[in-house]
Scaffold this motif. Structure first.
Motif, short mmCIF file in Angstrom:
data_model
loop_
_atom_site.label_atom_id
_atom_site.label_comp_id
_atom_site.label_asym_id
_atom_site.label_seq_id
_atom_site.Cartn_x
_atom_site.Cartn_y
_atom_site.Cartn_z
N MET A 35 64.26 28.66 42.66
CA MET A 35 65.72 29.08 42.87
C MET A 35 66.04 30.51 43.47
N PRO A 36 65.69 31.43 42.85
CA PRO A 36 65.85 33.02 43.46
C PRO A 36 65.36 33.35 44.64
N LEU A 41 66.48 33.94 50.33
CA LEU A 41 66.15 33.44 51.75
C LEU A 41 67.25 33.10 52.78
N ILE A 42 67.99 32.08 52.09
CA ILE A 42 69.28 31.58 52.61
C ILE A 42 70.33 32.28 52.92
N ASN A 43 70.63 33.51 51.90
CA ASN A 43 71.70 34.34 51.90
C ASN A 43 71.35 35.43 53.01
N MET A 141 65.57 19.74 48.46
CA MET A 141 67.13 19.34 48.13
C MET A 141 68.00 20.33 48.01
N PHE A 142 67.50 21.54 47.90
CA PHE A 142 68.33 22.71 47.78
C PHE A 142 68.85 23.00 49.23
N PHE A 143 67.98 22.91 50.28
CA PHE A 143 68.35 23.22 51.42
C PHE A 143 68.88 22.26 52.17
N MET A 180 55.70 41.81 50.29
CA MET A 180 57.01 42.41 50.64
C MET A 180 58.27 41.63 49.94
N ARG A 181 57.81 40.43 50.32
CA ARG A 181 59.01 39.63 49.67
C ARG A 181 58.68 38.56 48.73
#
Length: 614
Positions: A35-36, A41-43, A141-143, A180-181
Motif C-alpha cells: 500500500m505505501p 506512485l498514484i499520488n 483492486m487498489f488501482f 531510488m524508489r
C-alpha cells in the motif's frame, strides 16, 4: 534495433518500451510492493498530470539476453505500472501474436507470471495461494478504485532511464547504487549481489559461469521457499538471513548489530580465500567452494526456517511435531529461539525427541516473557547451544539440560530450592516466573501473550476433572478456530475500568478497592468484538449473562458463574477477592503447563556434564 545497447543508457517513456519483453529472473525476489508504494506512485502521477509533466521513475537496470531483457532493478516499478494500466483496461501491456499466443511486456517469476496473465485477461484466478500473488491481486483492486484519477496516456508518458549492463555483475553492482524508489533494498538482495561480485573475480570463464549458475539456482529456490502462503502475511527475508548467519558462522557472537550482513559475508569469503591469493587456480576454486558452502547452507536453512515459522503451511510428516511448532508460534515471541529450533530440526529431524525439545523451548520462552528476560547473556547462551546442535556437537539430552540451566528462568522458590539450593539466598521474586500472576499491570506488560495464555487455559479446562461444567468429549479449540476467531477476540476487563454507574456511592467505593486489580490477571478475560463493544463498561451481572449466552465455547468464561472458582460476589459485584481467588486457579494451571510440574518429563533434577556427539 534494441531499446538500449550494452553498457549504454537511454531516456525512454513507458510507451517506448511496451513493445519489448522484460523478464524477471528466477533468482530475484518476488513482487513485494504494498500500500505505501502504490499510494506514493498514484499520488505522484496525479500531481504530475495536474501540471502536465511526465513522472520520472529513476533508472531501470537490465541485462540483454537476446530477444528479451532481464530486469536486474526495476521489476517492482514495471510490474506495478503494468497492473495500473490493466486496472484501467488498457490492453497495450499484453502483446498478442498471430498464432493466438499472448505475452505480458513484463513477465514475473513463475508461478506468478501465469497467474498475473490470467488476472490481466480478466480470467478466473481463484484465491491467491502465495503472498506475492495476494499483493498482485490487491494492487489490481487498489488501482481499479484509484486509477481513474489518472489517464493511461499520462501513465505511458512516464520517463525512466534504461541502462543495459554487459554482464550480470555490472548490473547487480549498479543496482545497489541507483535503487531510488520503493522499499529499502533488503540485505538478502545485497548479499546475493555481493556473491556475484565474488564470482566475477574468477577469470576462468567456465568456472565463473558454473558458479553464477549455481548462485541463480540456489536463490531461485530460496526465494521460492521464502514466499509465504497468502494468509500468512509478509515474511522478513532479512530476519531469515540473520538467523542463518547465527548458525552458519561459529565465531559470530554479536547480539544486537545485524546492520551489515553484506560485510559479514564479505569477511567470511575474504578469510576463506586469503591463503590462496598467489595461486590463481586454488584462489578460483576456493571462491567457488566457499560461495557454494554458503548458498547451499542458506537454501537448507530456508526450508527449515519456513517449517519453524509457518508449520501449518509446510509439509511436516510427523503430526506431533507440527502441533508443537504451531503451539510455539502462538506465543509470537520466537525471534530469539528461531536458531535453536532450526538447528534442532536439522540435526534430529521429525521424531519424538525433537517434539520434547520444542516443548521445552516453548516453556523457556513463556517463562522469559513472564520475567521480562531479554538479556544478552541469555541470548548468547541460546545461540551457543544452537550453533553446537547445528554442527552436530551436542547431543539432544545435553541440549535439553543446557537450555534449562543456562537460559530458563526459575518458576518459583520451591523449584529453586529443589534444583539449585545454593541460589535460593540470592534469587528475588522479580526473577520468578510465577510472580507475574501477582503483577498489577499484567494487561500492559503481557498483552501480547494474553490470547496464548487463555488458549492454553481453555485447552486444559476441557479435560480438567476439577470443573465438571467445562469437561467435553472433544475440544472445540482447533487450529482453524485459532486462526478464524480466537486470536481476533478482544481482551476485556471483568470489572470495567470506567463503570457505567460510577456515580453510585457503592460503585465509587468498589472502584477504589479494585484500582490495584484492574489490570491484574484475575480481572482479564476474552470476548468477541461485538460483546466487548456492548459490554465493556457494564457491571459483572450483565457481563456474566451475556458471556454465558453467547460465548459458551470459551470455557474460562463459563467458569465465572461457579462460586467455588471465583468466590462469593460482594453485592453482586466483582471484587479484589474474586480476582485473587481466580488468579490462584490460573496459577495452578500455569504450573502444570509451564511450571515445575511441566518439567518432570525432562529429567532435570541435576546438572549433567555435556559431551559432543549426536
Amino acid at each position: 534495433m534494441p531499446l538500449v545497447a550494452p553498457n549504454k543508457a537511454r531516456l525512454v517513456t513507458l510507451q517506448d518500451i511496451l513493445g519489448a519483453t522484460f523478464r524477471v529472473p528466477a533468482f530475484q525476489r518476488l513482487y513485494a510492493w504494498g500500500m505505501p508504494q502504490w499510494e506514493s506512485l498514484i499520488n505522484d502521477l496525479i500531481e504530475t498530470q495536474a501540471i502536465s509533466k511526465p513522472l520520472f521513475l529513476g533508472m531501470c537496470v537490465l541485462s540483454n539476453t537476446g530477444d528479451e531483457y532481464e530486469v536486474i532493478d526495476g521489476q517492482q516499478r514495471l510490474t506495478t505500472l503494468a497492473i495500473l494500466l490493466s486496472a484501467l483496461q488498457d490492453t497495450s501491456i499484453v502483446r498478442r501474436f498471430d498464432d493466438g499466443r499472448s505475452e505480458l511486456f513484463i513477465i514475473p517469476q513463475e508461478p506468478d507470471g501465469v497467474w498475473l496473465k490470467k488476472l490481466f485477461n480478466r480470467e478466473q484466478v481463484g484465491i491467491p495461494s502465495r503472498y506475492s500473488q495476494k499483493l498482485l491481486y490487491d494492487a489490481h483492486m487498489f488501482f481499479e478504485q484509484r486509477g481513474d484519477c489518472v489517464t493511461a496516456e499520462h501513465i505511458k508518458k512516464s520517463q525512466m532511464i534504461l541502462y543495459c549492463s554487459e554482464d550480470l555483475q555490472g548490473g547487480t553492482s549498479l543496482f545497489e547504487r541507483v535503487n531510488m524508489r520503493g522499499r529499502e533494498v533488503a540485505n538478502i538482495d545485497l548479499v546475493k549481489n555481493r556473491l556475484f561480485d565474488w564470482s566475477s573475480k574468477i577469470t576462468n570463464a567456465c568456472i565463473r559461469s558454473a558458479l553464477e549458475g549455481e548462485i541463480k539456482d540456489r536463490f531461485q529456490a530460496i526465494f521460492r521457499n521464502l514466499n509465504p502462503f497468502s494468509d500468512e502475511g509478509e515474511v522478513d527475508p532479512d530476519s531469515f538471513l540473520r538467523n542463518h548467519w547465527i548458525l552458519f558462522d561459529p565465531e559470530y557472537t554479536k547480539t544486537t548489530d545485524f546492520s551489515n550482513m553484506v560485510q559479514e559475508v564479505d569477511d567470511f569469503l575474504r578469510k576463506r580465500t586469503l591463503d590462496y591469493r598467489n595461486d590463481e587456480i586454488k584462489f578460483f576454486n576456493e571462491i567457488s567452494n566457499s560461495v557454494r558452502d554458503y548458498i547451499h547452507s542458506l537454501e537448507e536453512v530456508s526450508i527449515l526456517w519456513r517449517k519453524v515459522t509457518a508449520p501449518r503451511h509446510n509439509i511436516i510428516d510427523y503430526q506431533p511435531l507440527q502441533d508443537a511448532l504451531v503451539s510455539f508460534n502462538r506465543l509470537r515471541r520466537e525471534a530469539n529461539f528461531l536458531p535453536i529450533l532450526i538447528a534442532a530440526l536439522k540435526q534430529w529431524g521429525e521424531r519424538p525427541d525433537t517434539v520434547t525439545f520444542v516443548k521445552l523451548v516453548e516453556i523457556v520462552c513463556f517463562r522469559e516473557v513472564l520475567v521480562h528476560s531479554q538479556s544478552n547473556k541469555s541470548r548468547t547462551a541460546k545461540w551457543s547451544i544452537a550453533k553446537r546442535i547445528f554442527r552436530k556437537d551436542l547431543k539432544l539430552r545435553d541440549a535439553v539440560h543446557e537450555l534449562f540451566w543456562e537460559a530458563c528462568p526459575w518458576w518459583d522458590m520451591e523449584e529453586v530450592k529443589r534444583l539449585d539450593p545454593q541460589s535460593a539466598q540470592t534469587t528475588t521474586p522479580e526473577y520468578l516466573a510465577s510472580s507475574a500472576f501477582d503483577d498489577p499491570s499484567a494487561y500492559d506488560r503481557f498483552y501480547r501473550v494474553i490470547h496464548y495464555f487463555f488458549w492454553e487455559y481453555g485447552k486444559w479446562l476441557f479435560k480438567a476433572a476439577e470443573w465438571p461444567e467445562t469437561r467435553q468429549d472433544v475440544s472445540v479449540q482447533t487450529n482453524d478456530q485459532w486462526d478464524a476467531t480466537f486470536r481476533k477476540l478482544e481482551v476485556e476487563h471483568i470489572f470495567p475500568r470506567n463503570p457505567q454507574d460510577a456515580d453510585d456511592k457503592l460503585v465509587k467505593d468498589r472502584i477504589k478497592e479494585m484500582r490495584p486489580y484492574l489490570n491484574h490477571w484475575g480481572n482479564l478475560t476474552l470476548l468477541t468484538k461485538r460483546d466487548n463493544a456492548s459490554l465493556q463498561n457494564s457491571n459483572f451481572r450483565a457481563k456474566l449473562e451475556a458471556v454465558l449466552e453467547d460465548n459458551s465455547a470459551l470455557l474460562f468464561n463459563k467458569l465465572l458463574r461457579n462460586k467455588d472458582y471465583r468466590g462469593n460476589l460482594l453485592r453482586h459485584a466483582w471484587s479484589p477477592n474474586n480476582c485473587r481467588k481466580r488468579t490462584e486457579y490460573m496459577r495452578e494451571f500455569a504450573n502444570t503447563r509451564w511450571g515445575s510440574a511441566a518439567l518432570r518429563q525432562f529429567e532435570l533434577e541435576q546438572r549433567v556434564e555435556t559431551d559432543a556427539g549426536d
